[in-house]
Scaffold this motif. Structure first.
Motif, PDB file in Angstrom:
ATOM      1  N   PRO A  33       3.323 -11.581   4.979  1.00 40.93           N
ATOM      2  CA  PRO A  33       3.116 -12.011   3.595  1.00 40.93           C
ATOM      3  C   PRO A  33       1.991 -11.239   2.940  1.00 40.93           C
ATOM      4  N   PRO A  34       1.927 -11.273   1.603  1.00 44.28           N
ATOM      5  CA  PRO A  34       0.800 -10.671   0.890  1.00 44.28           C
ATOM      6  C   PRO A  34      -0.502 -11.389   1.229  1.00 44.28           C
ATOM      7  N   ILE A  35      -1.610 -10.800   0.821  1.00 43.90           N
ATOM      8  CA  ILE A  35      -2.913 -11.384   1.139  1.00 43.90           C
ATOM      9  C   ILE A  35      -3.730 -11.564  -0.132  1.00 43.90           C
ATOM     10  N   ILE A  36      -4.540 -12.602  -0.136  1.00 44.66           N
ATOM     11  CA  ILE A  36      -5.493 -12.810  -1.217  1.00 44.66           C
ATOM     12  C   ILE A  36      -6.828 -12.242  -0.785  1.00 44.66           C
ATOM     13  N   ALA A  37      -7.372 -11.366  -1.590  1.00 43.65           N
ATOM     14  CA  ALA A  37      -8.632 -10.718  -1.230  1.00 43.65           C
ATOM     15  C   ALA A  37      -9.270 -10.124  -2.473  1.00 43.65           C
ATOM     16  N   ARG A  38     -10.543  -9.856  -2.355  1.00 39.01           N
ATOM     17  CA  ARG A  38     -11.229  -9.033  -3.365  1.00 39.01           C
ATOM     18  C   ARG A  38     -11.480  -7.644  -2.810  1.00 39.01           C
ATOM     19  N   TYR A  39     -11.787  -7.567  -1.528  1.00 42.38           N
ATOM     20  CA  TYR A  39     -12.108  -6.283  -0.903  1.00 42.38           C
ATOM     21  C   TYR A  39     -11.019  -5.915   0.109  1.00 42.38           C
ATOM     22  N   ILE A  58       0.856  -1.189   0.000  1.00 35.44           N
ATOM     23  CA  ILE A  58       0.000   0.000   0.000  1.00 35.44           C
ATOM     24  C   ILE A  58       0.890   1.236   0.000  1.00 35.44           C
ATOM     25  N   LEU A  59       0.562   2.197  -0.867  1.00 37.89           N
ATOM     26  CA  LEU A  59       1.241   3.483  -0.899  1.00 37.89           C
ATOM     27  C   LEU A  59       0.248   4.561  -0.483  1.00 37.89           C
ATOM     28  N   THR A  60       0.696   5.500   0.334  1.00 38.52           N
ATOM     29  CA  THR A  60      -0.192   6.586   0.758  1.00 38.52           C
ATOM     30  C   THR A  60       0.512   7.936   0.648  1.00 38.52           C
ATOM     31  N   GLN A  61      -0.302   8.955   0.407  1.00 37.78           N
ATOM     32  CA  GLN A  61       0.118  10.349   0.451  1.00 37.78           C
ATOM     33  C   GLN A  61      -0.963  11.145   1.180  1.00 37.78           C
ATOM     34  N   GLY A  62      -0.626  12.389   1.528  1.00 43.85           N
ATOM     35  CA  GLY A  62      -1.606  13.292   2.104  1.00 43.85           C
ATOM     36  C   GLY A  62      -2.295  14.125   1.045  1.00 43.85           C
ATOM     37  N   ARG A  63      -3.081  15.066   1.478  1.00 41.84           N
ATOM     38  CA  ARG A  63      -3.769  15.985   0.564  1.00 41.84           C
ATOM     39  C   ARG A  63      -2.732  16.849  -0.153  1.00 41.84           C
ATOM     40  N   CYS A  64      -2.966  17.122  -1.438  1.00 42.89           N
ATOM     41  CA  CYS A  64      -1.946  17.807  -2.237  1.00 42.89           C
ATOM     42  C   CYS A  64      -1.816  19.285  -1.913  1.00 42.89           C
ATOM     43  N   ASP A  65      -2.882  19.917  -1.427  1.00 44.59           N
ATOM     44  CA  ASP A  65      -2.889  21.374  -1.291  1.00 44.59           C
ATOM     45  C   ASP A  65      -3.085  21.863   0.142  1.00 44.59           C
ATOM     46  N   ALA A  66      -2.918  20.958   1.109  1.00 42.82           N
ATOM     47  CA  ALA A  66      -3.046  21.358   2.515  1.00 42.82           C
ATOM     48  C   ALA A  66      -2.345  20.324   3.385  1.00 42.82           C
ATOM     49  N   ASP A  67      -1.966  20.753   4.590  1.00 42.78           N
ATOM     50  CA  ASP A  67      -1.257  19.854   5.494  1.00 42.78           C
ATOM     51  C   ASP A  67      -2.254  18.947   6.214  1.00 42.78           C
ATOM     52  N   GLU A  68      -2.757  17.983   5.488  1.00 39.13           N
ATOM     53  CA  GLU A  68      -3.708  17.010   6.027  1.00 39.13           C
ATOM     54  C   GLU A  68      -3.323  15.633   5.511  1.00 39.13           C
ATOM     55  N   GLY A 107       1.797   5.848   8.542  1.00 41.82           N
ATOM     56  CA  GLY A 107       1.534   6.576   7.313  1.00 41.82           C
ATOM     57  C   GLY A 107       2.461   7.753   7.110  1.00 41.82           C
ATOM     58  N   ASN A 108       1.865   8.900   6.836  1.00 43.02           N
ATOM     59  CA  ASN A 108       2.626  10.037   6.341  1.00 43.02           C
ATOM     60  C   ASN A 108       3.001  11.020   7.449  1.00 43.02           C
ATOM     61  N   SER A 109       3.989  11.847   7.114  1.00 34.70           N
ATOM     62  CA  SER A 109       4.408  12.921   8.014  1.00 34.70           C
ATOM     63  C   SER A 109       4.397  14.264   7.302  1.00 34.70           C
ATOM     64  N   ASP A 110       4.007  14.260   6.032  1.00 33.08           N
ATOM     65  CA  ASP A 110       3.821  15.501   5.285  1.00 33.08           C
ATOM     66  C   ASP A 110       2.815  15.242   4.171  1.00 33.08           C
ATOM     67  N   ARG A 111       2.521  16.266   3.395  1.00 33.46           N
ATOM     68  CA  ARG A 111       1.464  16.136   2.386  1.00 33.46           C
ATOM     69  C   ARG A 111       1.932  15.475   1.083  1.00 33.46           C
ATOM     70  N   THR A 112       3.235  15.515   0.787  1.00 39.73           N
ATOM     71  CA  THR A 112       3.695  15.108  -0.545  1.00 39.73           C
ATOM     72  C   THR A 112       4.419  13.771  -0.596  1.00 39.73           C
ATOM     73  N   SER A 113       5.115  13.404   0.461  1.00 40.19           N
ATOM     74  CA  SER A 113       5.912  12.178   0.425  1.00 40.19           C
ATOM     75  C   SER A 113       5.023  10.937   0.289  1.00 40.19           C
ATOM     76  N   THR A 114       5.540   9.957  -0.434  1.00 42.45           N
ATOM     77  CA  THR A 114       4.841   8.684  -0.586  1.00 42.45           C
ATOM     78  C   THR A 114       5.419   7.685   0.399  1.00 42.45           C
ATOM     79  N   GLN A 120       5.474   3.826   1.614  1.00 45.45           N
ATOM     80  CA  GLN A 120       5.173   2.467   1.146  1.00 45.45           C
ATOM     81  C   GLN A 120       5.184   1.493   2.308  1.00 45.45           C
ATOM     82  N   ASN A 121       4.131   0.696   2.419  1.00 49.15           N
ATOM     83  CA  ASN A 121       4.074  -0.403   3.379  1.00 49.15           C
ATOM     84  C   ASN A 121       3.826  -1.695   2.608  1.00 49.15           C
TER      85      ASN A 121
END
Length: 267
Positions: free
Chosen positions: A235-241, A179-189, A221-228, A230-231
């Motif tokens: 092991p990986p998981i098999i899922a649909r949802y 999973i990759l995450t980022q924050g909001r692009c235009d605010a510190d959230e 997760g994140n510590s700023d709005r722009t950095s990506t 990665q977690n």
């Protein structure tokens, strides 16, 4: 004459004793010869039993996870999600440390398609979708796309509590490896930590992704709005949802994201 008779008697006793000793010795040798094959058979059985115990004590990677082709393969350009086949015996020694990277994680990952648009809007949802009206209609769950820019560049939760979630429907079972995450692009959230739930069918209960101690895994997760951030799932998981459940956030729950899928080949 009496002395001679005594001597003869003693000699006869000695001879009889030697004969009896010889007979007993022969019987003992025969018994030992008969026991030796039994002992050898028992030793072989003991060795086999020890090997069986050792095999049972080895935890093989049987996986709710992906299988791997560490030698790669010719790029096909088509993402391939590999469903594992159960391993019924202990795998032979691997020829090099490079191959050890196959277990228990995937050697190859490919983005599911949040950023590219391959993941469609109807595949991404959140709880209380129907309440995202007015200003929030521009910040709905389907806006949670990695590297999204401009107005409405992220999912902004209307509610700031740990009961919120962002859900992805893969449309079919796949092997999720990161999973990759980022924050909001235009605010510190942004979100600072989260947990993951998954299931293979909508009629099944949600299952938390666990850590090695059996507790619900907390992903940071994140510590700023722009950095990506990665977690990888090991092991990986098999899922649909898949669900992301924010556990902590800075100012507001805001997510841009991408899922990584495990491949059995480089593509």
């Amino acid at each position: 004459m009496k002395i001679n008779a005594r001597c003869v008697a003693l000699l006869a006793i000695l001879l009889l004793t030697q004969v009896l000793i010889g007979v007993n010795t022969q019987e003992e040798e025969e018994q030992e010869e008969e026991q030796e094959p039994e002992q050898e058979e028992q030793e072989v059985q003991d060795v086999e039993d020890v090997e069986d115990v050792e095999e049972e004590s080895i935890e093989t990677w049987t996986g709710r996870a992906c299988t791997c082709d560490c030698e790669g393969g010719s790029p096909s350009g088509i993402p391939t999600f590999t469903v594992p086949t159960p391993i019924t015996s202990v795998a032979p020694p691997l020829p090099s440390s490079r191959f050890m990277k196959c277990m228990p994680e995937c050697p190859y990952h490919q983005a599911l398609g949040f950023e590219s648009g391959a993941v469609t809007s109807d595949q991404i949802s959140c709880n209380k979708n129907e309440l995202y009206i007015g200003w929030f209609s521009s910040w709905t769950a389907d806006k949670a796309r990695l590297n999204g820019q401009g107005y409405g560049c992220a999912w902004l939760s209307k509610f700031q509590d740990i009961n919120q979630w962002l859900q992805i429907d893969l449309k079919m079972e796949g092997v999720v490896s990161g999973i990759l995450t980022q924050g909001r692009c235009d605010a510190d959230e942004w979100i600072t930590k989260y947990s993951v739930q998954y299931r293979t069918d909508e009629n099944l209960n949600w299952v938390y992704y666990k850590d090695t101690t059996g507790n619900n895994r907390v992903f940071y997760g994140n510590s700023d709005r722009t950095s990506t951030v990665q977690n990888l799932l090991r092991p990986p998981i098999i899922a649909r949802y898949i669900r992301l459940l924010p556990l902590g956030w800075h100012t507001r729950i805001a997510i841009r994201m991408e899922l990584l899928m495990c491949l059995n080949k480089c593509t």
